[in-house]
Design a protein around this motif. Structure first.
Motif, mmCIF file in Angstrom:
data_model
loop_
_atom_site.group_PDB
_atom_site.id
_atom_site.type_symbol
_atom_site.label_atom_id
_atom_site.label_comp_id
_atom_site.label_asym_id
_atom_site.label_seq_id
_atom_site.Cartn_x
_atom_site.Cartn_y
_atom_site.Cartn_z
ATOM 1 N N ALA A 1 32.370 30.093 33.451
ATOM 2 C CA ALA A 1 31.650 30.311 34.713
ATOM 3 C C ALA A 1 32.630 30.561 35.850
ATOM 4 O O ALA A 1 32.430 31.458 36.678
ATOM 5 C CB ALA A 1 30.761 29.105 35.020
ATOM 6 N N VAL A 2 33.713 29.768 35.896
ATOM 7 C CA VAL A 2 34.737 29.955 36.934
ATOM 8 C C VAL A 2 35.363 31.343 36.811
ATOM 9 O O VAL A 2 35.558 32.043 37.817
ATOM 10 C CB VAL A 2 35.823 28.861 36.831
ATOM 11 N N GLU A 3 35.652 31.770 35.591
ATOM 12 C CA GLU A 3 36.277 33.076 35.366
ATOM 13 C C GLU A 3 35.362 34.209 35.835
ATOM 14 O O GLU A 3 35.811 35.166 36.487
ATOM 15 C CB GLU A 3 36.613 33.242 33.887
ATOM 16 N N MET A 4 34.064 34.102 35.508
ATOM 17 C CA MET A 4 33.127 35.153 35.921
ATOM 18 C C MET A 4 33.010 35.228 37.442
ATOM 19 O O MET A 4 33.085 36.319 38.026
ATOM 20 C CB MET A 4 31.737 34.880 35.329
ATOM 21 N N LEU A 5 32.818 34.084 38.073
ATOM 22 C CA LEU A 5 32.642 34.069 39.524
ATOM 23 C C LEU A 5 33.911 34.513 40.251
ATOM 24 O O LEU A 5 33.838 35.171 41.291
ATOM 25 C CB LEU A 5 32.211 32.682 39.986
#
Length: 201
Positions: A95-99
């Motif tokens: 999730a951190v990588e996508m955002l």
């Protein structure tokens, strides 16, 4: 008036249909999804069709003789950035990588919708997709971490929900806002009217 069945467990899709005055039942799709394309618009159309058909097959087993007045709606939403499809995050790190990738940039949200209506002994398939551009302001690592820690991204394509707290970072959209939430209801009503069906009664 046809009985409308939503082949989705998404609370956001239920809310959108209710908001525009559509009465429906919920019967979530269940089955193994397969995609044959890497093009976002084709992927969401394939998946929406499969979800609708899973529910159709379930209804056939339950009430084989009473399907003529049923209309089934299947939908699937994905986020795409620079041609790469971003689904639901597998874990907080994803999730951190996508955002981190989406912040400060423009990406696309695609929703595929399939409507099934019964004609004699077969389901007639009507499928379309809608695409909306979403632009985010630049966001700090701390703001991303705070949002991910809220757990809100974990069940959402692209790791965010535009209608939640992450909406504070949306600079703008081009297209249908409801499409980003999960269902382009105005387009759905328009497409079914072309079939001679009024979803709102």
């Amino acid at each position: 008036m046809k009985k409308i069945v939503l082949a989705s467990a998404s609370p956001r899709r239920r809310e959108l249909l209710s908001q525009v005055g559509i009465t429906f039942e919920v019967k979530p799709a269940s089955g193994e999804e397969r995609i044959t394309s890497t093009e976002p618009s084709k992927v969401v159309e394939e998946l929406s069709c499969q979800k609708a058909m899973f529910t159709a097959h379930a209804l056939e087993k339950e009430q084989a003789d009473d399907l003529a007045d049923i209309l089934i709606i299947g939908a699937d939403t994905i986020v795409s950035y620079e041609g790469k499809i971003l689904g639901k995050p597998s874990d907080p790190k994803a999730a951190v990588e996508m955002l981190s990738m989406l912040q400060g940039n423009t990406h696309q949200v695609y929703t595929g919708v399939t409507v099934l209506v019964r004609e004699e002994k077969n389901w007639k398939i009507h499928t379309f997709h809608e695409c909306t551009d979403v632009i985010f302001y630049p966001v700090t690592k701390e703001e991303i971490a705070e949002y991910v820690n809220s757990k809100d991204p974990m069940d959402k394509a692209g790791s965010y929900g535009i209608q939640g707290t992450w909406g504070a970072y949306v600079k703008g959209i081009r297209g249908d806002y409801n499409n980003v939430v999960g269902l382009p209801v105005a387009r759905l009503i328009y497409e079914t009217k072309k079939l001679g069906i009024n979803l709102r009664g």
